[in-house]
Design an enzyme around this catalytic site. Structure first.
Site, mmCIF file in Angstrom:
data_model
loop_
_atom_site.group_PDB
_atom_site.id
_atom_site.type_symbol
_atom_site.label_atom_id
_atom_site.label_comp_id
_atom_site.label_asym_id
_atom_site.label_seq_id
_atom_site.Cartn_x
_atom_site.Cartn_y
_atom_site.Cartn_z
ATOM 1 N N GLU A 196 0.833 -1.205 0.000
ATOM 2 C CA GLU A 196 0.000 0.000 0.000
ATOM 3 C C GLU A 196 0.869 1.257 0.000
ATOM 4 O OE1 GLU A 196 -1.843 1.449 3.547
ATOM 5 O OE2 GLU A 196 -3.791 1.722 2.591
ATOM 6 N N TRP A 231 -8.418 -2.299 -0.106
ATOM 7 C CA TRP A 231 -9.157 -1.154 -0.673
ATOM 8 C C TRP A 231 -10.314 -1.575 -1.572
ATOM 9 C CZ3 TRP A 231 -9.414 3.685 0.856
ATOM 10 C CH2 TRP A 231 -8.369 4.190 1.656
ATOM 11 N N TYR A 237 -5.033 9.503 -1.521
ATOM 12 C CA TYR A 237 -3.652 9.762 -1.070
ATOM 13 C C TYR A 237 -2.600 9.937 -2.181
ATOM 14 C CZ TYR A 237 -5.820 8.094 3.226
ATOM 15 O OH TYR A 237 -6.670 7.913 4.272
ATOM 16 N N CYS A 297 -8.011 9.745 5.878
ATOM 17 C CA CYS A 297 -8.017 9.579 7.340
ATOM 18 C C CYS A 297 -6.670 10.038 7.887
ATOM 19 C CB CYS A 297 -8.277 8.128 7.704
ATOM 20 S SG CYS A 297 -9.967 7.663 7.351
ATOM 21 N N ARG A 307 -7.399 12.084 11.315
ATOM 22 C CA ARG A 307 -8.661 12.657 11.777
ATOM 23 C C ARG A 307 -9.621 11.610 12.308
ATOM 24 N NH1 ARG A 307 -12.850 11.134 8.689
ATOM 25 N NH2 ARG A 307 -12.199 10.265 6.697
ATOM 26 N N ASP A 332 -9.705 3.871 13.120
ATOM 27 C CA ASP A 332 -10.298 2.565 13.420
ATOM 28 C C ASP A 332 -9.220 1.799 14.197
ATOM 29 O OD1 ASP A 332 -11.028 -0.124 13.277
ATOM 30 O OD2 ASP A 332 -11.605 -0.050 11.157
HETATM 31 N N1 LIG Z 1 -13.568 1.018 8.683
HETATM 32 C C1 LIG Z 1 -12.414 1.196 8.039
HETATM 33 N N2 LIG Z 1 -11.266 0.936 8.691
HETATM 34 C C2 LIG Z 1 -10.064 1.117 8.071
HETATM 35 O O1 LIG Z 1 -9.033 0.874 8.713
HETATM 36 C C3 LIG Z 1 -10.051 1.575 6.726
HETATM 37 C C4 LIG Z 1 -11.269 1.822 6.077
HETATM 38 N N3 LIG Z 1 -12.430 1.627 6.749
HETATM 39 N N4 LIG Z 1 -11.307 2.255 4.792
HETATM 40 C C5 LIG Z 1 -10.123 2.542 4.052
HETATM 41 C C6 LIG Z 1 -8.904 1.880 4.552
HETATM 42 C C7 LIG Z 1 -8.662 0.451 4.184
HETATM 43 N N5 LIG Z 1 -7.890 -0.010 5.340
HETATM 44 C C8 LIG Z 1 -8.014 -1.311 5.807
HETATM 45 C C9 LIG Z 1 -9.016 -2.124 5.334
HETATM 46 C C10 LIG Z 1 -9.109 -3.440 5.782
HETATM 47 C C11 LIG Z 1 -8.204 -3.908 6.713
HETATM 48 C C12 LIG Z 1 -8.305 -5.339 7.142
HETATM 49 O O2 LIG Z 1 -9.299 -6.006 6.888
HETATM 50 N N6 LIG Z 1 -7.292 -5.897 7.771
HETATM 51 C C13 LIG Z 1 -7.276 -7.292 8.183
HETATM 52 C C14 LIG Z 1 -6.718 -8.168 7.069
HETATM 53 C C15 LIG Z 1 -5.482 -7.641 6.442
HETATM 54 C C16 LIG Z 1 -5.139 -8.110 5.051
HETATM 55 O O3 LIG Z 1 -5.960 -8.639 4.300
HETATM 56 O O4 LIG Z 1 -3.980 -7.917 4.670
HETATM 57 C C17 LIG Z 1 -6.453 -7.387 9.468
HETATM 58 O O5 LIG Z 1 -6.687 -8.337 10.203
HETATM 59 O O6 LIG Z 1 -5.621 -6.523 9.727
HETATM 60 C C18 LIG Z 1 -7.193 -3.089 7.183
HETATM 61 C C19 LIG Z 1 -7.107 -1.793 6.735
HETATM 62 C C20 LIG Z 1 -7.680 1.067 6.252
HETATM 63 N N7 LIG Z 1 -8.866 1.828 6.011
HETATM 64 O O1 LIG Z 2 -5.879 4.591 6.988
HETATM 65 C C1 LIG Z 2 -7.009 4.523 7.487
HETATM 66 C C2 LIG Z 2 -8.149 4.690 6.717
HETATM 67 C C3 LIG Z 2 -9.361 4.604 7.311
HETATM 68 N N1 LIG Z 2 -9.471 4.384 8.641
HETATM 69 C C4 LIG Z 2 -10.841 4.271 9.222
HETATM 70 C C5 LIG Z 2 -11.309 5.312 10.175
HETATM 71 C C6 LIG Z 2 -12.827 5.184 10.065
HETATM 72 O O2 LIG Z 2 -13.237 4.075 10.854
HETATM 73 C C7 LIG Z 2 -13.032 4.842 8.599
HETATM 74 C C8 LIG Z 2 -13.341 6.064 7.766
HETATM 75 O O3 LIG Z 2 -14.632 6.513 8.010
HETATM 76 P P1 LIG Z 2 -14.996 8.091 8.120
HETATM 77 O O4 LIG Z 2 -16.470 8.109 8.355
HETATM 78 O O5 LIG Z 2 -14.598 8.709 6.826
HETATM 79 O O6 LIG Z 2 -14.216 8.656 9.275
HETATM 80 O O7 LIG Z 2 -11.799 4.290 8.180
HETATM 81 C C9 LIG Z 2 -8.352 4.206 9.410
HETATM 82 O O8 LIG Z 2 -8.412 3.980 10.628
HETATM 83 N N2 LIG Z 2 -7.149 4.293 8.807
#
Ligand SMILES: Nc1nc(=O)c2c([nH]1)NC[C@@H]1CN(c3ccc(C(=O)N[C@@H](CCC(=O)O)C(=O)O)cc3)CN21
Ligand SMILES: O=c1ccn([C@H]2C[C@H](O)[C@@H](COP(=O)(O)O)O2)c(=O)[nH]1
Length: 273
Positions: free
Chosen positions: A58, A80, A94, A146, A175, A178
């Site tokens: 990423e 993503w 980004y 974020c 900002r 998660d």
């Molecule tokens: N709710 C939410 N949380 C996020 O962290 C987040 C978003 N949305 N939207 C955009 C990006 C995408 N990102 C993500 C999305 C999924 C995982 C996730 O599912 N992680 C799992 C599996 C990792 C993998 O497949 O490599 C984990 O256990 O960490 C992590 C970050 C960070 N961002």
């Molecule tokens: O790099 C990242 C990208 C996204 N997030 C999380 C933070 C929120 O839970 C969602 C985004 O939702 P918004 O309503 O736009 O705040 O994704 C993260 O922690 N890190």
């Protein structure tokens, strides 16, 4: 990774329950700061196994200025997928803002190249900043940034203390955070970026300072949070970067090697879309 576990515990025990855009529900606090001395080891969460592969790909993808998930998919990274349109596009997220922020007169600014030049030419500057928060373009992005704004800081060498080169620190303003899924990725990603920038500027690493706005745990991550809080952190791993790479845009996946990563088993958690 005591800093991370302290955050998780703090929000779990003291946060307020709050509804959110995704409809999932969160427990949240506003405003929190962590500091990681990058000389203490690579800040990768040890109380669950983290998928560093996704984090490295990423970051390389951001640095190439790419905003289509094709590169990620080709490399088996699916984080993503949920946000891309039918052609794999995410809009000017980004990568686009970092490498080609559009100006009103039709030019494009490469913020990463500018920051590297500033660090080399005027390391004392208080203006060494990258912003992904482009107000005019937010409406076209699949998700507003974020990790929105980061700044570099250089402490001069202190030969009397054995610090022979300037030390590079980075502070990120995030900002929305998660804490269970996103934050472990964000910490590792910016720690790695700081190491890469330090290498190409011939500096040592200092601190990564992580400042959070709305720091939340999704309500469907509470069980996973309790499991993680019951675990003892392990010693941090070490990240080795190929020392021959001198241009920030030349890093490849193979240039990174994580050593001595000791971890507890992975904990599955659903991502809120
Ligand atoms: N709710 C939410 N949380 C996020 O962290 C987040 C978003 N949305 N939207 C955009 C990006 C995408 N990102 C993500 C999305 C999924 C995982 C996730 O599912 N992680 C799992 C599996 C990792 C993998 O497949 O490599 C984990 O256990 O960490 C992590 C970050 C960070 N961002
Ligand atoms: O790099 C990242 C990208 C996204 N997030 C999380 C933070 C929120 O839970 C969602 C985004 O939702 P918004 O309503 O736009 O705040 O994704 C993260 O922690 N890190």
């Amino acid at each position: 990774m005591k800093q991370y576990l302290d955050l998780l515990k703090h929000v779990y025990e003291n946060g307020v329950d709050k509804t959110d855009r995704t409809g999932t529900g969160t427990r949240s606090v506003f405003g929190y700061q962590m500091r990681f001395n990058l000389k203490d080891g690579f800040p990768l969460v040890t109380t669950k196994k983290l998928h560093l592969r996704s984090i490295i790909h990423e970051l390389i993808w951001f640095l190439q200025g790419d905003t289509n998930i094709k590169y990620l998919k080709e490399n088996g990274v699916s984080i993503w997928d949920e946000w891309a349109d039918e052609n794999g596009n995410l809009g000017p997220v980004y990568g686009s803002q970092w490498r080609s922020w559009p100006t009103p007169d039709g030019r494009h600014i490469d913020q990463i190249t500018q920051v590297i030049e500033q660090l080399k030419k005027s390391p004392d500057s208080r203006r060494i900043i990258v912003s992904a928060w482009n107000v005019a373009e937010i409406g076209n992005m699949a998700l507003p940034p974020c990790h929105a704004f980061f700044q570099f800081y250089v402490a001069p060498a202190q030969p009397e203390k054995g610090i022979l080169k300037p030390q590079l620190s980075c502070q990120l303003y995030q900002r929305s955070a998660d804490i269970f899924l996103g934050v472990p990725f964000n910490i590792a990603s910016y720690a790695l970026l700081t190491m890469m920038v330090a290498q190409v500027c011939d500096m040592e690493v200092g601190d990564f300072v992580h400042t959070l706005g709305d720091a939340h745990i999704y309500s469907n991550h509470f069980e996973q949070t309790e499991l993680q809080l019951s675990r003892e952190p392990k010693p941090l791993p070490t990240m080795k970067i190929n020392p021959d790479v001198k241009n920030i845009f030349d890093f490849k996946f193979e240039d990174f090697e994580l050593q001595n990563y000791a971890f507890h088993p992975h904990i599955k958690a659903p991502v809120a879309v």
